[in-house]
Write an enzyme that holds these catalytic residues in place. Structure first.
Site: not given
Ligand code: BG6
Length: 466
Positions: A232, A174, A170
């Site tokens: 990520h 962003k 995801h």
């Molecule tokens: C997820 C993780 O992929 O990303 C979580 O499993 C984490 O542990 C989250 O909190 C963070 O995403 P964002 O968009 O809140 O930075």
């Protein structure tokens, strides 16, 4: 935009209620969701459509800002529910009948645990739901290491072609992360400076104030390296450091990221001892220790913080350290990239840097040395700040679902990207499994363990904290 059939496996799960349905609803009210479209929600639960919509309304609506009842009604009107047991072929025949033969654009979202992916794919293929008009979206985590990731990828490849598979990260949806590509590709002033000749080091930090919340069991088997770094953070790193391809199409972008990931210097035990820090939060103030959170194994060694000094062995970057770090229960929530340009000795250590703030703000600041006002020729540091926060920020899941419906794979992972990322992370996991390097500790609500500060300090630098 063409019409679509969106089939969601795991429709009663947490992700579906918190992210997927609110994103579909947002796409609906933003006017991006094609009007000729159907949403088919499925899970094991024995609901009928009416009961499901009731459940959906009570759970999903709370995650939507400014939900307009009339719009919500309009949106849910297009949803129907089918109870499916993933092991039961009959249920897949019923699914196929419900969809019919006319659909040209079928998107199947697997918001289920990866251990069920293969069974679902097999049964979907059995009823012909793997033809060219079908795309599948796979949620992370894809595997626990290289081997398990390959098993999933290979199994799925028996039924679906790579161009039908959309692996979600995801972060790639962003706004601020997508901007990295534009910033680099369309600003030649950066392009000419973006290399070892001009850059001293790069820092990537993703901190969260949240702890493990209700995900103790999942997190304890996962840890920060698998949860954040393998996906990520390595994705951010590859977007920062990859060669910008002449065409910004999906294939070229994914190829460029892959090439970069392949150039990461492999970490052996010797480097891991020097350049990798793992740590876990302990009780501090009102925050409990990680070990006291729900569903955490006694004496768990799972890391909630990681800091790594990475290196890229290509002509552009050889010798430039990339410091990455991430943690839960930190002092603040923020994600940022610091590009520290080489500097005159007299100005060291901090001026002349570009900071790309990814969240909570989408902001870019360029730190410059300027003349101090008055009768002096001394200089001081000032920031040139570009604020990209906007009232309209598309949420990552909304963008990624729409991309999948449109058939744009640019912001999804190719199977090789994930496998190369796992291959880089695997030796660290093995080192930890064999307790070759210590687990350190940091107070909940802090900036991490002192060892993480030492990691960067021994090279003469300091972390940038918000
Ligand atoms: C997820 C993780 O992929 O990303 C979580 O499993 C984490 O542990 C989250 O909190 C963070 O995403 P964002 O968009 O809140 O930075």
């Amino acid at each position: 935009m063409q019409g679509f059939d969106f089939i969601l496996f795991g429709a009663t799960g947490d992700l579906a209620m918190r992210k997927i349905f609110p994103s579909l609803y947002q796409a609906h009210i933003d006017g991006f969701l094609p009007s000729i479209g159907r949403i088919l929600a499925t899970s094991r639960s024995a609901f009928n459509t009416e009961q499901f919509i009731e459940e959906l309304s009570s759970k999903s609506k709370i995650h939507i800002k400014n939900c307009v009842d009339k719009k919500w009604e309009e949106f849910t009107h297009g949803i129907c529910y089918l109870s499916i047991n993933l092991n039961d072929e009959k249920d897949f025949i019923a699914l196929k009948e419900r969809i019919g033969d006319k659909s040209q654009n079928i998107v199947i979202y697997f918001s289920i645990s990866p251990e069920f992916f293969m069974q679902a794919c097999k049964n979907l293929a059995l009823v012909g739901l793997n033809r060219d008009n079908v795309k599948i979206i796979l949620e992370k985590p894809l595997g626990m290491d290289l081997h398990s990731c390959q098993v999933i990828n290979n199994e799925i490849a028996k039924y679906y072609d790579e161009k039908q598979i959309y692996r979600i990260d995801h972060y790639l949806g962003k706004e601020s992360i997508q901007n990295l590509l534009i910033l680099r590709a369309f600003n030649p002033i950066f392009a000419s400076l973006w290399n070892r000749k001009h850059i001293d080091y790069v820092e990537i930090s993703v901190f969260e104030t949240l702890g493990v919340e209700s995900r103790g069991e999942f997190y304890d088997n996962t840890g920060a390296l698998r949860d954040m770094v393998q996906n990520h953070i390595l994705q951010i790193l590859s977007l920062v450091a990859m060669k910008i391809p002449p065409n910004l199409d999906a294939e070229s972008i994914r190829k460029a990221k892959l090439e970069l990931l392949k150039a990461l210097k492999p970490l052996g035990d010797e480097n891991i001892a020097k350049d990798v820090i793992r740590a876990q939060y302990i009780k501090s103030g009102n925050f409990k220790a990680y070990l006291a959170e729900d569903n955490i194994k006694e004496n768990s060694q799972t890391e909630t913080f990681v800091a790594i000094k990475a290196e890229i062995l290509d002509d552009n970057w050889r010798g430039v350290p990339f410091y990455i770090r991430t943690g839960k229960r930190m002092a603040d929530s923020f994600a940022q990239i610091v590009i520290q340009f080489k500097n005159k000795e007299s100005l060291k250590p901090h001026s002349n840097k570009l900071i790309i703030h990814l969240q909570p703000d989408n902001q870019i600041s360029l730190n410059l040395s300027v003349k101090k006002n008055g009768k002096t020729m001394k200089c001081e540091e000032k920031d040139l700040i570009l604020n990209l926060n906007n009232t309209f920020i598309m949420q990552p899941y909304e963008r990624l679902i729409l991309d999948a419906i449109e058939g744009n794979q640019a912001s999804f992972n190719h199977k090789e990207e994930l496998e190369v990322a796992w291959a880089w992370v695997d030796p660290i996991l093995e080192n930890w499994r064999e307790h070759k390097t210590p687990l350190y500790f940091y107070p909940a609500g802090s900036l991490g363990p002192k060892e993480s500060f030492e990691l960067i300090k021994k090279d003469g630098y300091e972390w940038h904290n918000f």
